[in-house]
Design a protein around this motif. Structure first.
Motif, short mmCIF file in Angstrom:
data_model
loop_
_atom_site.label_atom_id
_atom_site.label_comp_id
_atom_site.label_asym_id
_atom_site.label_seq_id
_atom_site.Cartn_x
_atom_site.Cartn_y
_atom_site.Cartn_z
N CYS A 24 32.88 18.57 37.49
CA CYS A 24 32.13 18.55 38.75
C CYS A 24 32.84 17.87 39.91
N ASP A 47 29.21 17.62 49.22
CA ASP A 47 29.99 18.26 50.28
C ASP A 47 31.50 18.04 50.13
N PRO A 50 34.32 20.21 46.56
CA PRO A 50 35.32 21.30 46.52
C PRO A 50 36.74 20.81 46.83
N ASP A 51 36.88 19.91 47.80
CA ASP A 51 38.20 19.37 48.12
C ASP A 51 38.74 18.52 46.97
N MET A 53 38.03 18.89 43.79
CA MET A 53 38.39 19.76 42.67
C MET A 53 39.77 20.37 42.84
N GLU A 54 40.20 20.55 44.07
CA GLU A 54 41.54 21.08 44.34
C GLU A 54 42.63 20.10 43.93
N LYS A 59 42.21 22.40 34.78
CA LYS A 59 40.86 22.94 34.89
C LYS A 59 40.30 23.19 33.49
#
Length: 76
Positions: A24, A47, A50-51, A53-54, A59
């Motif tokens: 997550c 918010d 996503p950044d 996770m990069e 993964k």
């Protein structure tokens, strides 16, 4: 009681390099305190996920149950 929004996909393992969960993107402290956060605090964390996770190199290799169910719902 209403459902609490959560980014959890049931892949609970922390990347030792970044400190973020592979599934997550939350930190261990964020995961532990999640139920005590207000809706706006949870949204603020979500918010930035996503950044985050990069930045995680590895993964999850398998499709999680939550992703599979979401995929099956969208295919129906």
């Amino acid at each position: 009681m209403s459902d609490i929004e959560s980014p959890c996909i049931l892949v609970c393992s922390i990347d030792m390099k970044t400190g973020y969960c592979f599934g997550c993107g939350r930190t261990g402290d964020e995961i532990a305190g999640w139920l005590g956060y207000s809706a706006s605090q949870r949204r603020a964390v979500m918010d930035v996920l996503p950044d985050r996770m990069e930045t995680i190199e590895r993964k999850p290799r398998r499709e999680t149950k939550r992703k599979r169910l979401a995929r099956e719902r969208s295919e129906s």
